[in-house]
Motif scaffolding. Structure first.
Motif, PDB file in Angstrom:
ATOM      1  N   VAL A   1       0.848  -1.191   0.000  1.00 62.26           N
ATOM      2  CA  VAL A   1       0.000   0.000   0.000  1.00 62.26           C
ATOM      3  C   VAL A   1       0.886   1.243   0.000  1.00 62.26           C
ATOM      4  O   VAL A   1       2.107   1.143  -0.116  1.00 62.26           O
ATOM      5  CB  VAL A   1      -0.959  -0.016   1.202  1.00 62.26           C
TER       6      VAL A   1
ATOM      7  N   GLU B   1     -11.386   2.908   2.545  1.00 60.78           N
ATOM      8  CA  GLU B   1     -10.115   2.204   2.405  1.00 60.78           C
ATOM      9  C   GLU B   1     -10.324   0.695   2.330  1.00 60.78           C
ATOM     10  O   GLU B   1      -9.628   0.000   1.580  1.00 60.78           O
ATOM     11  CB  GLU B   1      -9.178   2.568   3.567  1.00 60.78           C
TER      12      GLU B   1
ATOM     13  N   LEU C   1      -8.862  -1.496  -0.687  1.00 59.39           N
ATOM     14  CA  LEU C   1      -8.005  -2.648  -0.426  1.00 59.39           C
ATOM     15  C   LEU C   1      -8.597  -3.924  -1.018  1.00 59.39           C
ATOM     16  O   LEU C   1      -7.881  -4.757  -1.587  1.00 59.39           O
ATOM     17  CB  LEU C   1      -7.788  -2.811   1.080  1.00 59.39           C
TER      18      LEU C   1
ATOM     19  N   PRO D   1      -8.729  -7.371   2.818  1.00 60.01           N
ATOM     20  CA  PRO D   1      -8.729  -6.713   4.127  1.00 60.01           C
ATOM     21  C   PRO D   1      -9.788  -7.289   5.065  1.00 60.01           C
ATOM     22  O   PRO D   1     -10.774  -7.876   4.624  1.00 60.01           O
ATOM     23  CB  PRO D   1      -9.060  -5.262   3.774  1.00 60.01           C
TER      24      PRO D   1
END
Length: 499
Positions: free
Chosen positions: A76, A143, A147, A154
């Protein structure tokens, strides 16, 4: 705070080899400026391909940005994938993740190939909140979606599993941590039979057209010149697209409670990252963060104090004797600039806080360019890309900021008698005989007086009290109290002035 800046990595990494100072005249295929993870990875890849490689390090191997990093390796980015996706698109986000994953894999493969002992471990990466706000909750949702779209699987957790209270966490697996200084020092030792490595050999002049680099004691002519210096040394237009920031790290022994392995990034302001490290049976915990513009804050000690308070308020630590500073350059559009500039020079810059992984990736891309190999990510990070929409806001803000630094008059336009009022261990910029000078009084009351005008592009430097350095607020050059260049883009020292 009178502690000398020294990272935990520096204190726990053995010096395996001392490399000579470059002297004389030499012609080579490839000259690499910079002996951190970027330069050494490029040297490894190119020397393995049979190229004649010479590497110049201004100080000692790894003690620049690499030795003052977090030791975290991840796919990331510190700007976060949801922000990157909004600024660019999902395809670019996925390409960034895959390219960075490939760089981490190269590090892992290199460690295995050379049997490098640097505490490399695959670890989870966790974003966590200590208190929830609507903004933080919305960010976690965005997020998580980014992801997931990037294929990183995630999971949202009720807490981060840290030995202090957290409210919500977002985690991905299979990232990594290592000891960055042990890695580069051992790598340098391993490849030194195939390429020439020199320390304490700062480049003082560069003729890009002729391919000539000069040091204090020698001259090199090269077909290819790689600037593995975090920002290009010398004067280049690309520097207007890079914003220099610094952030500090602190570390302390921690015996109890047990701090879990992994990368932990806080989501509440001021933002900090934390991690643990074990050396010779002793556990340590470190905190890094709360970045600020280089050269624009005289009271830098407050950032170190803030990090220390962050740890002491949450963990039973007291011996906070390690602290260090690291520099980062943030690009206008959120992606690094990697690749060829002109006929023979290669840039590798704009890594933000993600330099260990991006530096390795940059070495991969540039090495492929030199060797005539195709690279899947060359176009994504190319130096000459033009992204006015994605860059506009940051470009305008940062360059207005630079203009302000050029135009402002520092507040110490005073009589020379003011020299006597500077306290031992302090520095000030003053006007002396109608000239800006930078004055430092050492603990023995000796004055160190140099020009306050940065030799890069004539900005006035400011004092960094925590690290006892003169820092340029425009493009991030830094100098010691005697005016010697610590890091570029400046090539020349600040001229010494007589008292």
């Amino acid at each position: 705070m009178d502690l000398e800046a020294r990272s935990l990595w520096e204190d726990t990494a053995q010096v395996l080899m001392e490399f000579p100072v470059f002297e004389g005249v030499k012609d080579v295929d490839i000259a690499i400026i910079g002996g951190g993870i970027t330069g050494l990875t490029a040297a490894m890849l190119l020397s393995q391909a049979g190229k004649n490689v010479l590497l110049l390090e201004a100080k000692t191997i790894g003690l620049g940005t690499t030795g003052n990093s977090t030791g975290n390796l991840y796919s990331v980015v510190d700007e976060h994938l949801s922000v990157l996706r909004n600024k660019w698109n999902a395809d670019v986000m996925k390409a960034v993740v895959s390219s960075r994953a490939a760089a981490v894999s190269l590090i892992e493969n290199t460690i295995n190939r050379y049997a490098i002992d640097c505490d490399f471990h695959r670890q989870p990466f966790t974003l966590f909140a200590e208190h929830l706000t609507k903004e933080v909750e919305t960010f976690i949702e965005d997020e998580y979606d980014a992801l997931r779209e990037a294929g990183l699987n995630p999971v949202i957790l009720d807490d981060a599993g840290l030995p202090y209270q957290t409210k919500r966490a977002l985690q991905i697996k299979d990232q990594a941590q290592f000891h960055p200084l042990r890695y580069v020092r051992q790598l340098a030792s391993m490849i030194s039979e195939k390429c020439e490595i020199y320390e304490n050999s700062r480049v003082t002049e560069l003729d890009e057209e002729k391919g000539i680099l000069k040091t204090e004691k020698g001259q090199i002519k090269a077909n290819h010149i790689l600037m593995a210096t975090h920002t290009p040394v010398g004067n280049y237009l690309i520097q207007t697209l890079l914003a220099p920031y610094r952030e500090f790290g602190v570390a302390a022994p921690l015996n109890d409670p047990v701090f879990p392995g992994g990368i932990y990034w806080g989501l509440n302001d001021p933002k900090h990252s934390v991690r643990s490290f074990r050396n010779n049976g002793q556990n340590y915990v470190m905190a890094i963060g709360d970045r600020f513009k280089t050269g624009q804050h005289e009271d830098t000690e407050k950032y170190v104090s803030g990090l220390k308070s962050y740890l002491t308020e949450r963990l039973p630590v007291s011996d906070l004797s390690y602290f260090w500073g690291g520099q980062q350059y943030r690009s206008a559009d959120g992606l690094p600039y990697i690749g060829k500039h002109g006929e023979r020079v290669y840039f590798m810059t704009g890594f933000a806080a993600d330099g260990l992984t991006y530096g390795t990736l940059a070495a991969m891309i540039v090495s492929d360019q030199i060797l005539g190999k195709s690279n899947s990510w060359e176009e994504l990070y190319k130096v000459g890309r033009f992204t006015p929409v994605r860059s506009a806001k940051n470009f305008i803000v940062e360059n207005i900021d630079v203009a302000v630094q050029y135009l402002k008059d520092v507040p110490w336009n005073v009589d020379p008698e003011f020299l006597s009022e500077i306290k031992p261990g302090e520095g000030k910029v003053i006007s002396l005989d109608h000239e800006k000078v930078a004055v430092y009084k050492d603990p023995d009351w000796r004055l160190h007086i140099v020009s306050a005008v940065c030799t890069h592009m004539k900005c006035v430097v400011n004092w960094n009290q925590s690290e006892k350095t003169w820092d340029c607020p425009c493009h991030g050059s830094r100098f010691d109290v005697d005016g010697k260049v610590i890091e570029g883009p400046a090539l020349q020292d600040l001229p010494v002035k007589k008292e």
